[in-house]
Design an enzyme around this catalytic site. Sequence first.
Site, PDB file in Angstrom:
ATOM      1  N   THR A 210       7.636   8.447   3.216  1.00 36.29           N
ATOM      2  CA  THR A 210       7.435   7.089   3.759  1.00 36.29           C
ATOM      3  C   THR A 210       6.479   6.324   2.843  1.00 36.29           C
ATOM      4  OG1 THR A 210       6.908   5.836   5.768  1.00 36.29           O
ATOM      5  CG2 THR A 210       5.581   7.808   5.381  1.00 36.29           C
ATOM      6  N   ASN A 211       5.896   5.242   3.319  1.00 34.23           N
ATOM      7  CA  ASN A 211       4.971   4.456   2.495  1.00 34.23           C
ATOM      8  C   ASN A 211       3.860   3.896   3.374  1.00 34.23           C
ATOM      9  OD1 ASN A 211       5.893   1.797   3.555  1.00 34.23           O
ATOM     10  ND2 ASN A 211       7.822   2.497   2.668  1.00 34.23           N
ATOM     11  N   HIS A 212       3.010   3.066   2.797  1.00 37.29           N
ATOM     12  CA  HIS A 212       1.803   2.627   3.516  1.00 37.29           C
ATOM     13  C   HIS A 212       2.008   1.417   4.420  1.00 37.29           C
ATOM     14  CE1 HIS A 212      -0.758   5.471   1.526  1.00 37.29           C
ATOM     15  NE2 HIS A 212      -0.335   5.082   0.340  1.00 37.29           N
ATOM     16  N   SER A 213       3.228   0.966   4.588  1.00 38.99           N
ATOM     17  CA  SER A 213       3.408  -0.233   5.423  1.00 38.99           C
ATOM     18  C   SER A 213       3.014   0.067   6.872  1.00 38.99           C
ATOM     19  CB  SER A 213       4.871  -0.695   5.369  1.00 38.99           C
ATOM     20  OG  SER A 213       5.074  -1.709   6.326  1.00 38.99           O
ATOM     21  N   ALA A 275       9.104  -2.298   4.445  1.00 36.66           N
ATOM     22  CA  ALA A 275       9.057  -1.650   3.132  1.00 36.66           C
ATOM     23  C   ALA A 275      10.089  -0.524   3.173  1.00 36.66           C
ATOM     24  CB  ALA A 275       7.660  -1.123   2.855  1.00 36.66           C
TER      25      ALA A 275
END
Length: 401
Positions: A210-213, A275
Amino acid sequence: MSILSGKHILLGVTGSIAAYKAADLASKLTQAGAQVDVILTSAAEKFVTPLTYQSVTGRKAYTDKDLWGDEAHVMHISLGKTADLLVIAPCTADTMAKLAHGIADNLLTVTALAATCPILIAPAMDGGMFDHPATQANLQTLQTRLVLVAGPAAGRLASGMSGVGRMLEPMDILGHIRIALGKNGKLAGKKVIVTAGGTQEAIDPVRIITNHSSGKQGYALAQAALDAGAEVTLITTPTTLTPPVGAKLINVKSVQDMLDALLKENADALIMAAAGADFRPVNVAKEKLKKRDGIPQIQLEAAPDILKTLSSLNGEKKRFKVTAGFAAESRDLLANASEKLKSKGLDLIAANDISANDAGFNVETNRITLLFANGMQDILPLMSKAEAAEKIVEHIARLLE
Ligand code: PMT
């Protein structure tokens, strides 16, 4: 909350234990820039004092004593005529009955009868009282007269029993107030879809890429579109945020889920703030990968590009009149954003510089430059994500004109 800034809200408080929560509502409205005038019924005064409300609004709180004061003959008229919205929270079964039957025997009900502004009630009472045919009939009468109704919620009641009758929480009532105030906004009659959060690509049943959104920018956009009067669908990955009141929620995890959800929707505008993953594992392990089996080699493939897929569906299949994307860039911000604007077939792109620690992922503020398909630019200074959302929504409304 610019939707509340400068608005005149008349808050009627009636005799329920939930009256103490209405003080929080009055405080939140005041902090958001509204002018809040409070009217307490004599039953409300048994639970709370006018001073409670005066302390949070900085304005005189009215009671039935004022009904017979020197300015009585005009006060109820002027209060109800100058307000943008009359909110009655909590609204007891007794006050609902009075409103339904045009009874005007205290300052609040006299004001309600004279009011020319919209009225929103947040009922609060015992579950049995709410279910009673008399209350239900009154509710129906009020709804037929376009009185807006927020709640009640199910849960623990003052009696100690559970049922439907609890006043909604102040934040939820605030959401209903925003919808009421935004009803005739720039996006009234328009449908807007917003995507939010970081997508999750499964590696195995336990692990994800996943990512930091955080979803903050997307949720702020959904709220801004609601404030502008739009019908809003929020397609969101799992977040810790509370969705804005009034948004239709679609919960997704992966890019593929998000694309599938979007392919079922049509709208005037799509705002892709999510994102999305660019890569995902080729194979998702059915069982949890075990340490004892050594370090796994995870092969990645390109995830579907949602915006490119949607923009390839042109002509009759074109699902959105206006499409806005975001570009999260750590270098060559405008060049990369401009390339994405073209390659993804967008009408506008919000370029955010994620190398700055006060902009982009998981912070409260953003610093964005908006690039438009016609070459126009709007360089926005550092601002809250809510303010950035309002600016983007203003542009979308203009593009839809
Ligand atoms: O959620 P927050 O913590 O508030 O942070 C906000 C944000 C930084 C996530 C947001 O403002 C933002 O920049 N979102 C887009 C992030 C991103 O995926 O950027 P991108 O440059 O990789 O993608 C460009 C556009 O293509 C985006 O609109 C994206 O939604 C879309 N995309 C991305 C991947 C993919 N597979 N399909 C897509 O359509």
